[in-house]
Scaffold this motif. Structure first.
Motif, PDB file in Angstrom:
ATOM      1  N   ARG A  39      51.259  61.029  85.266  1.00 59.30           N
ATOM      2  CA  ARG A  39      51.490  60.291  86.503  1.00 59.30           C
ATOM      3  C   ARG A  39      50.181  60.003  87.236  1.00 59.30           C
ATOM      4  N   PHE A  40      49.230  60.924  87.149  1.00 65.87           N
ATOM      5  CA  PHE A  40      47.955  60.752  87.843  1.00 65.87           C
ATOM      6  C   PHE A  40      46.824  60.313  86.910  1.00 65.87           C
ATOM      7  N   SER A  77      40.202  63.414  95.810  1.00 58.09           N
ATOM      8  CA  SER A  77      41.451  62.697  96.118  1.00 58.09           C
ATOM      9  C   SER A  77      42.541  63.042  95.106  1.00 58.09           C
ATOM     10  N   THR A  78      42.155  63.233  93.838  1.00 57.53           N
ATOM     11  CA  THR A  78      43.123  63.600  92.810  1.00 57.53           C
ATOM     12  C   THR A  78      43.656  65.013  93.058  1.00 57.53           C
ATOM     13  N   ASP A  89      46.150  64.777  95.783  1.00 60.31           N
ATOM     14  CA  ASP A  89      47.399  64.204  95.276  1.00 60.31           C
ATOM     15  C   ASP A  89      48.192  65.223  94.463  1.00 60.31           C
ATOM     16  N   ALA A 121      49.800  67.611  96.848  1.00 57.50           N
ATOM     17  CA  ALA A 121      50.949  66.974  97.503  1.00 57.50           C
ATOM     18  C   ALA A 121      52.145  66.912  96.561  1.00 57.50           C
ATOM     19  N   GLU A 122      51.887  66.627  95.296  1.00 59.61           N
ATOM     20  CA  GLU A 122      52.967  66.569  94.310  1.00 59.61           C
ATOM     21  C   GLU A 122      53.609  67.940  94.120  1.00 59.61           C
TER      22      GLU A 122
END
Length: 125
Positions: free
Chosen positions: A36-37, A51-52, A55, A58-59
């Protein structure tokens, strides 16, 4: 050292392996999160952008992992015990729940369920 969901990982750790350290995330789920990333399977945590990492955190916060998942599993087992179902009684006695053989190979099941029952797993204690 990079943080993923408030857990510190060394920079040389593979992203796949670091995701699988969380309770409730196995190989398939970690692979789908990485896809997904757009993270390569051999990527290391130290090479990811900030940033990854944000993310990913957050996931993981949207998923039921670690203590939330453990609590849900324990609640499901307690519900079975309170209903008095066959599976609940098997859980309470520390015996295999899903139809495994008990005639000769019961010691392993007793060892595995020792922490749930609170005893030492021997008969008569």
């Amino acid at each position: 050292m990079p943080f993923i969901s408030n857990i510190n990982f060394t920079e040389g750790t593979l992203v796949k392996r670091s995701l699988e350290t969380f309770f409730g995330i196995g190989p398939k789920v970690s692979q789908s999160i990485m896809a997904r990333f757009h993270i390569q399977p051999w990527a290391k945590v130290g090479t990811l952008k900030a940033s990854t990492l944000i993310d990913l955190t957050a996931e993981l916060s949207n998923m039921k992992i670690e203590n939330d998942l453990r609590r849900e599993i324990q609640d499901s087992i307690m519900r079975l015990k309170d209903m008095g179902s066959y599976r609940g009684r098997r859980h309470a006695m520390g015996l295999p729940v899903r139809g495994q053989r008990t005639r000769t190979q019961i010691a392993t099941a007793r060892k595995l369920n020792r922490t749930l029952r609170g005893g030492d797993g021997r008969m008569g204690t």
